[in-house]
Design a protein around this motif. Sequence first.
Motif, short mmCIF file in Angstrom:
data_model
loop_
_atom_site.label_atom_id
_atom_site.label_comp_id
_atom_site.label_asym_id
_atom_site.label_seq_id
_atom_site.Cartn_x
_atom_site.Cartn_y
_atom_site.Cartn_z
N PRO A 131 -19.34 -29.92 -0.60
CA PRO A 131 -19.04 -28.49 -0.56
C PRO A 131 -17.75 -28.12 -1.28
CG PRO A 131 -19.89 -29.19 1.56
CD PRO A 131 -19.69 -30.44 0.74
N TRP A 132 -16.71 -28.98 -1.18
CA TRP A 132 -15.47 -28.68 -1.91
C TRP A 132 -15.37 -29.42 -3.23
CZ3 TRP A 132 -12.47 -32.94 -2.90
CH2 TRP A 132 -12.62 -34.06 -2.07
N LEU A 133 -16.04 -30.59 -3.33
CA LEU A 133 -15.99 -31.34 -4.58
C LEU A 133 -16.82 -30.67 -5.67
CD1 LEU A 133 -14.94 -33.98 -5.89
CD2 LEU A 133 -17.09 -35.05 -5.21
N LEU A 134 -17.96 -30.11 -5.28
CA LEU A 134 -18.86 -29.47 -6.24
C LEU A 134 -18.95 -27.96 -6.03
CD1 LEU A 134 -21.86 -32.00 -6.13
CD2 LEU A 134 -19.80 -32.08 -7.55
N GLY A 135 -18.16 -27.45 -5.12
CA GLY A 135 -18.28 -26.05 -4.76
C GLY A 135 -18.03 -25.09 -5.90
N VAL A 146 -27.03 -24.64 -11.47
CA VAL A 146 -27.79 -24.54 -12.72
C VAL A 146 -29.21 -24.07 -12.46
CG1 VAL A 146 -26.44 -26.35 -13.80
CG2 VAL A 146 -28.55 -26.96 -12.63
N GLY A 147 -29.55 -23.88 -11.18
CA GLY A 147 -30.93 -23.50 -10.86
C GLY A 147 -31.87 -24.63 -11.21
N SER A 148 -33.04 -24.28 -11.71
CA SER A 148 -34.00 -25.30 -12.14
C SER A 148 -33.48 -26.01 -13.37
CB SER A 148 -35.36 -24.66 -12.44
OG SER A 148 -36.22 -25.59 -13.06
N LEU A 149 -33.74 -27.31 -13.45
CA LEU A 149 -33.32 -28.07 -14.62
C LEU A 149 -34.26 -27.89 -15.80
CD1 LEU A 149 -32.20 -31.42 -12.95
CD2 LEU A 149 -30.74 -29.74 -14.08
N SER A 201 -28.47 -38.42 -6.44
CA SER A 201 -29.60 -37.57 -6.03
C SER A 201 -29.11 -36.36 -5.24
CB SER A 201 -30.61 -38.38 -5.20
OG SER A 201 -30.02 -38.86 -4.01
N LEU A 202 -28.13 -36.55 -4.36
CA LEU A 202 -27.59 -35.43 -3.61
C LEU A 202 -26.85 -34.46 -4.51
CD1 LEU A 202 -26.30 -37.17 -0.35
CD2 LEU A 202 -28.13 -35.49 -0.52
N ALA A 203 -26.19 -34.99 -5.56
CA ALA A 203 -25.50 -34.12 -6.51
C ALA A 203 -26.49 -33.23 -7.25
CB ALA A 203 -24.69 -34.96 -7.49
N ILE A 204 -27.61 -33.82 -7.67
CA ILE A 204 -28.63 -33.04 -8.37
C ILE A 204 -29.21 -31.98 -7.45
CG2 ILE A 204 -30.96 -33.17 -9.36
CD1 ILE A 204 -30.19 -35.84 -10.59
N MET A 205 -29.48 -32.34 -6.20
CA MET A 205 -30.01 -31.37 -5.25
C MET A 205 -29.01 -30.25 -4.99
SD MET A 205 -31.86 -34.02 -2.58
CE MET A 205 -32.71 -32.76 -1.61
N THR A 206 -27.71 -30.60 -4.99
CA THR A 206 -26.67 -29.60 -4.72
C THR A 206 -26.55 -28.61 -5.87
OG1 THR A 206 -25.41 -31.16 -3.34
CG2 THR A 206 -24.23 -29.25 -4.22
N THR A 226 -28.66 -27.87 -8.17
CA THR A 226 -29.89 -27.11 -8.43
C THR A 226 -30.26 -26.20 -7.27
OG1 THR A 226 -31.24 -28.95 -7.61
CG2 THR A 226 -30.84 -28.85 -9.99
N GLY A 227 -29.44 -26.23 -6.21
CA GLY A 227 -29.70 -25.36 -5.07
C GLY A 227 -30.88 -25.79 -4.22
N THR A 228 -31.26 -27.08 -4.30
CA THR A 228 -32.37 -27.58 -3.50
C THR A 228 -31.93 -27.79 -2.05
OG1 THR A 228 -33.25 -28.75 -5.44
CG2 THR A 228 -34.07 -29.43 -3.27
N PRO A 229 -32.65 -27.24 -1.07
CA PRO A 229 -32.28 -27.44 0.34
C PRO A 229 -32.31 -28.93 0.70
CG PRO A 229 -33.91 -25.68 0.13
CD PRO A 229 -33.83 -26.35 -1.21
#
Length: 404
Positions: free
Chosen positions: A101-105, A110-113, A298-303, A305-308
């Motif tokens: 939340p603070w590292l990538l906040g 980027v939404g969908s890739l 994988s968590l970074a990509i989900m973060t 891209t806004g994936t729950p």
Amino acid sequence: MSLRSLSKNLLLRVLVAIVLGIVCGMFFPEGVARLFLTFNGIFSQFLGFLIPVLIVALVTPAIADLGRGAGKWLAVTAGIAYGSTVFAGLLTFLVAKASYPWLLGDRGSVGSLENPEDHALSGFFEITMPPVFDVMTALVLSFCLGVGITMVKGNSLHKGFDELRIIIMMIVEKIIIPLLPIYIFGMFMSITMNGQITTIISTFIRIVVLAFIMTVVILIIQYVVAGIIAKRNPFVLLKNMLPAYATALGTSSSAATIPVTLKCAARNGVDDRVAGFTIPLCATIHLSGSTMKIVLFSLAIMTITGTPINSWQYVGFIFLLGITMVAAPGVPGGAIMAAVGILQSALGFDETAVGLMIATYIAIDSFGTACNVTGDGAIATIMDRILKNRRHDLKAPEDSPVSA
């Protein structure tokens, strides 16, 4: 070509593909770009078709091998290795959930890739290659067949799966690996043309730094546990394993590092018979560093891209990942190739997200391997303590079911 040369060449080609993809994405005309996107679509379909077969071909004989020969002590070692791998994944998940939340906040989303604004940029045509069965079916089938092979007399089925493993590995080495840099080039070209590359690159630089920190944390925890059980100084034990760590950095291969790992384990006072089956076995099934990297990326990509992120679903993914990692050392390019299937089935990753995972994983592949190998020494120390008064239960190294 040796495994060492293959790993080095693959890394170089992937890095070149990333750079060229970013540069070419800034000026390529649409017609040329669509040519590469057509290739990416076909390659992605073929990869999706191959992954379930790859899981069956690699995981089935691996489980069958684990069930033979050394009895309960091999099972204990495998259990400790699996627990260490899953623990690394769970710890990384908690750290990422707390820090992202603070590292990538401020990285933005980027939404969908694929292409968030328009879908005009696509390949000239598509070829659909439906897999024979899905990934979960492949995992269940592999487990059932692998365990079943250990319970029946005769080796015909086991030999058959060994030959299937050879065939699939030839496909991976002769087709997937040579074409992978082109696929990654096209993927980064597309991301650049979509205007998403700045956010992605700045994000993954931060994740790489976090991965290095997590490597140190995981190794310290492993050796503190080993030191407590063996009643030894954990930092002395870890220091003695540094030659294995350095060798793994250069080779990007757990198997190629086995001789050095054995010598380091001997410096820690591990009995030769214990090290003779523990180190080679853990080189196959203990992948805490690889799991840590897959979880972080994988968590970074989900973060971004806004994936729950469903915590319970992701925990289940980690437990599945620990099983799938059994096949990882047999796949050139690292554990990420074996994990593609469950990234798609459990987390819903599309072809662009998978391509990004492969590229970022391979870019720092050697650091994950070094973490895996160094952790093997901790498990060897633990097993040596457990078996201190039971040496007679072990066979000589040359009779071990797993050879170096």
